[in-house]
Design a protein around this motif. Structure first.
Motif, PDB file in Angstrom:
ATOM      1  N   LEU A   1      36.389  28.813  25.652  1.00  0.00           N
ATOM      2  CA  LEU A   1      35.635  29.170  26.847  1.00  0.00           C
ATOM      3  C   LEU A   1      35.019  27.900  27.423  1.00  0.00           C
ATOM      4  N   LYS A   2      35.160  27.730  28.695  1.00  0.00           N
ATOM      5  CA  LYS A   2      34.582  26.552  29.342  1.00  0.00           C
ATOM      6  C   LYS A   2      33.964  26.972  30.660  1.00  0.00           C
ATOM      7  N   LYS A   3      32.769  26.447  30.919  1.00  0.00           N
ATOM      8  CA  LYS A   3      32.090  26.762  32.169  1.00  0.00           C
ATOM      9  C   LYS A   3      32.420  25.734  33.222  1.00  0.00           C
ATOM     10  N   GLU A   4      32.830  26.223  34.392  1.00  0.00           N
ATOM     11  CA  GLU A   4      33.129  25.349  35.516  1.00  0.00           C
ATOM     12  C   GLU A   4      32.314  25.808  36.721  1.00  0.00           C
ATOM     13  N   PRO A   5      31.906  24.878  37.569  1.00  0.00           N
ATOM     14  CA  PRO A   5      31.102  25.263  38.743  1.00  0.00           C
ATOM     15  C   PRO A   5      31.878  26.237  39.633  1.00  0.00           C
ATOM     16  N   LYS A   6      31.248  27.359  39.947  1.00  0.00           N
ATOM     17  CA  LYS A   6      31.912  28.326  40.818  1.00  0.00           C
ATOM     18  C   LYS A   6      30.869  29.253  41.420  1.00  0.00           C
ATOM     19  N   LYS A   7      31.021  29.520  42.686  1.00  0.00           N
ATOM     20  CA  LYS A   7      30.152  30.468  43.357  1.00  0.00           C
ATOM     21  C   LYS A   7      30.658  31.882  43.075  1.00  0.00           C
ATOM     22  N   VAL A   8      29.763  32.755  42.623  1.00  0.00           N
ATOM     23  CA  VAL A   8      30.143  34.136  42.321  1.00  0.00           C
ATOM     24  C   VAL A   8      30.315  34.897  43.627  1.00  0.00           C
ATOM     25  N   GLU A   9      31.506  35.452  43.824  1.00  0.00           N
ATOM     26  CA  GLU A   9      31.782  36.160  45.075  1.00  0.00           C
ATOM     27  C   GLU A   9      32.060  37.644  44.857  1.00  0.00           C
ATOM     28  N   ARG A  10      32.556  37.993  43.689  1.00  0.00           N
ATOM     29  CA  ARG A  10      32.900  39.399  43.447  1.00  0.00           C
ATOM     30  C   ARG A  10      31.641  40.254  43.407  1.00  0.00           C
ATOM     31  N   LYS A  11      31.668  41.373  44.118  1.00  0.00           N
ATOM     32  CA  LYS A  11      30.480  42.216  44.225  1.00  0.00           C
ATOM     33  C   LYS A  11      30.641  43.596  43.595  1.00  0.00           C
ATOM     34  N   ILE A  12      31.874  43.999  43.320  1.00  0.00           N
ATOM     35  CA  ILE A  12      32.110  45.326  42.745  1.00  0.00           C
ATOM     36  C   ILE A  12      32.888  45.167  41.440  1.00  0.00           C
ATOM     37  N   PHE A  13      32.384  45.791  40.380  1.00  0.00           N
ATOM     38  CA  PHE A  13      33.034  45.733  39.075  1.00  0.00           C
ATOM     39  C   PHE A  13      33.333  47.161  38.613  1.00  0.00           C
ATOM     40  N   ASP A  14      34.622  47.466  38.402  1.00  0.00           N
ATOM     41  CA  ASP A  14      35.031  48.765  37.874  1.00  0.00           C
ATOM     42  C   ASP A  14      35.211  48.619  36.362  1.00  0.00           C
ATOM     43  N   LEU A  15      34.324  49.233  35.599  1.00  0.00           N
ATOM     44  CA  LEU A  15      34.338  49.088  34.144  1.00  0.00           C
ATOM     45  C   LEU A  15      34.850  50.350  33.450  1.00  0.00           C
ATOM     46  N   LYS A  16      35.620  51.149  34.186  1.00  0.00           N
ATOM     47  CA  LYS A  16      36.148  52.400  33.645  1.00  0.00           C
ATOM     48  C   LYS A  16      36.942  52.174  32.367  1.00  0.00           C
ATOM     49  N   GLU A  17      37.716  51.076  32.313  1.00  0.00           N
ATOM     50  CA  GLU A  17      38.573  50.839  31.154  1.00  0.00           C
ATOM     51  C   GLU A  17      37.892  50.027  30.063  1.00  0.00           C
ATOM     52  N   CYS A  18      36.676  49.579  30.292  1.00  0.00           N
ATOM     53  CA  CYS A  18      35.972  48.775  29.279  1.00  0.00           C
ATOM     54  C   CYS A  18      34.468  49.029  29.352  1.00  0.00           C
ATOM     55  N   PRO A  19      34.033  50.282  29.170  1.00  0.00           N
ATOM     56  CA  PRO A  19      32.606  50.607  29.332  1.00  0.00           C
ATOM     57  C   PRO A  19      31.692  49.897  28.344  1.00  0.00           C
ATOM     58  N   ASP A  20      32.217  49.451  27.197  1.00  0.00           N
ATOM     59  CA  ASP A  20      31.366  48.745  26.235  1.00  0.00           C
ATOM     60  C   ASP A  20      30.954  47.360  26.722  1.00  0.00           C
ATOM     61  N   LEU A  21      31.580  46.897  27.794  1.00  0.00           N
ATOM     62  CA  LEU A  21      31.187  45.622  28.388  1.00  0.00           C
ATOM     63  C   LEU A  21      30.079  45.787  29.427  1.00  0.00           C
ATOM     64  N   ALA A  22      29.747  47.026  29.744  1.00  0.00           N
ATOM     65  CA  ALA A  22      28.860  47.289  30.876  1.00  0.00           C
ATOM     66  C   ALA A  22      27.520  46.586  30.750  1.00  0.00           C
ATOM     67  N   GLN A  23      26.852  46.733  29.586  1.00  0.00           N
ATOM     68  CA  GLN A  23      25.524  46.122  29.465  1.00  0.00           C
ATOM     69  C   GLN A  23      25.601  44.606  29.628  1.00  0.00           C
ATOM     70  N   THR A  24      26.628  44.007  29.027  1.00  0.00           N
ATOM     71  CA  THR A  24      26.786  42.556  29.113  1.00  0.00           C
ATOM     72  C   THR A  24      26.942  42.107  30.561  1.00  0.00           C
ATOM     73  N   ILE A  25      27.843  42.745  31.299  1.00  0.00           N
ATOM     74  CA  ILE A  25      28.138  42.323  32.671  1.00  0.00           C
ATOM     75  C   ILE A  25      26.962  42.616  33.598  1.00  0.00           C
ATOM     76  N   VAL A  26      26.337  43.772  33.421  1.00  0.00           N
ATOM     77  CA  VAL A  26      25.188  44.125  34.266  1.00  0.00           C
ATOM     78  C   VAL A  26      24.062  43.110  34.082  1.00  0.00           C
ATOM     79  N   VAL A  27      23.780  42.752  32.837  1.00  0.00           N
ATOM     80  CA  VAL A  27      22.695  41.800  32.565  1.00  0.00           C
ATOM     81  C   VAL A  27      23.027  40.418  33.133  1.00  0.00           C
ATOM     82  N   ILE A  28      24.274  39.974  32.979  1.00  0.00           N
ATOM     83  CA  ILE A  28      24.669  38.676  33.546  1.00  0.00           C
ATOM     84  C   ILE A  28      24.419  38.659  35.050  1.00  0.00           C
TER      85      ILE A  28
END
Length: 428
Positions: free
Chosen positions: A290-317
């Motif tokens: 994993l490597k962090k690179e400078p990037k502006k976050v543009e995505r505004k909608i996340f469909d977590l239907k297929e991976c609901p266990d990631l929800a808390q992680t992504i929401v908090v980020i």
């Protein structure tokens, strides 16, 4: 009395580390049930040390030993019920409901107080519709269950809703080849967490069990298991917390050995999701960098239907980064270890962020985002709440996480691994 943990991160927020993750809880729990159904022809390698898996493995070993001792457990003196207590292990409750339904013997399948509030009726009724002898010891549709064998199959076809829990479907699919008539399972409505069903079928295929999946119907005929070994990949759900840490750090270079780009685990989708936050995933040297690179976050909608266990992680980020994102596919979050929607709303409010529910979608309002000097996070007996909020120590001077031991459910060495990455942890 449970202990809390106080987290801090001093110095430059630069993460450069290698973390060896335990085996996938999702894969391992399926592998253990398949192995037990195969009566020993299937073995399991790289067992997870997650508490849920340890509990399930212990139960299956004890059941096997009783079966060997008495010929079968139905011969136990006076038909006394075998109490099977799985504590807070939700996956074990679902998988063992189906597994025990086709065993000889008399069982009471019980769990923690929270487990008594988590519905099991849809699975129990599906099993009853094909011949299972299951009744509810207390509240209709909820554990504890009384399960009586031997199983006498009365039907082959069963219908089950697809938008409640994929574990119900996986539980039925795993016992299908052991049923005298096999099973034809019709999924009603939209299938939530489809990758978990695909994982179950792929693992069955690895041990010789064929299936026919045609639109919303899956058929598995009676079959025998091949002699085989199931290797359990490291846990992508656990990996998600390292993606979160990478996203919140100033710089990050993290190696997670053993993970591959062709995983059976639905949570491997974290690689795609986190690319939106500038976290690249490079598969080489037997793992993922994993490597962090400078990037502006543009995505505004996340469909977590297929991976609901990631929800808390992504929401908090998103909340911590001040992203007013919208989330869909969170229908199952309210029946997990806790009501995860309510838990997120309560804890995010402590940093001024609102998590608003409207018409089956959820939107973050980060207009009031602020970082206090210290914050205390309640976990509600939910391992994912603890681990999703722990990376806040990269933004907040002191983060106190309640119920330190809650992470044992899926990632027992989480606090130790944080220390390897430069976090300071103190039990209080």
């Amino acid at each position: 009395m449970s202990k809390n943990v106080l987290l801090s991160f001093k110095g430059n927020k630069q993460i450069d580390t290698e973390i060896k993750l335990t085996g996938s809880k999702s894969e391992c729990n399926r592998a253990l049930i398949i192995s037990a159904l195969s009566k020993g022809t299937v073995s399991v390698e790289n067992l997870s040390v997650a508490a849920d898996t340890v509990t399930l493995n212990k139960v299956l070993i004890e059941l096997r030993e009783k079966s060997l001792e008495f010929g079968n457990v139905s011969n136990l003196k006076s038909q006394i019920s075998n109490l099977v207590d799985i504590g807070p292990a939700g996956t074990a409750m679902r998988f063992l409901t189906a597994f025990l339904a086709i065993q000889d013997g008399k069982f009471v399948l019980a769990g923690s107080e929270r487990m008594k509030q988590r519905p099991i009726g849809i699975l129990a009724e599906a099993l009853k519709s094909i011949g299972g002898n299951i009744s509810y010891e207390e509240k209709e549709g909820f554990p504890p269950l009384q399960i009586l064998g031997p199983f006498k199959q009365t039907a082959k076809e069963v219908k089950i809703k697809g938008d409640i829990s994929s574990q119900y479907i996986s539980a039925l699919l795993m016992i299908a080849p052991s049923l005298p008539l096999g099973l034809t399972l019709e999924i009603e409505g939209e299938l939530t967490s489809k990758p978990y069903v695909e994982m179950t079928l792929a693992m069955l295929e690895q041990v010789g069990i064929r299936n026919d999946w045609n639109e919303n119907t899956i058929t598995i005929e009676p079959q025998t298991f091949n002699t085989a070994k199931l290797y359990v990949e490291p846990d992508w759900s656990a990996a998600s917390y390292w993606y979160s840490i990478a996203a919140l750090a100033d710089e990050a270079s993290i190696f997670l050995p053993g993970l591959n780009g062709y995983s059976l685990q639905g949570d491997s989708k974290i690689t795609e999701i986190m690319a939106n936050f500038g976290i690249t995933s490079q598969f080489k040297d037997g793992g993922v960098f994993l490597k962090k690179e400078p990037k502006k976050v543009e995505r505004k909608i996340f469909d977590l239907k297929e991976c609901p266990d990631l929800a808390q992680t992504i929401v908090v980020i998103c909340a911590v980064l001040g992203q007013d994102a919208t989330f869909t596919g969170l229908e199952t979050l309210k029946i997990k270890e806790t009501d995860r929607v309510l838990a997120l709303q309560t804890e995010l409010a402590k940093i001024g962020v609102k998590f608003i529910e409207k018409n089956f979608s959820y939107k973050l309002d980060c207009s009031g985002l602020h970082f206090p000097e210290k914050i205390t996070i309640s976990t509600y007996e939910d391992h994912r709440m603890a681990m999703a909020f722990a990376p806040l120590a990269l933004k907040i001077k002191e983060v106190e996480i309640e119920e330190k031991q809650v992470v044992e459910k899926s990632y027992p060495y989480f606090w130790d691994d944080l220390e390897k990455a430069g976090f300071e942890t103190r039990e209080i």
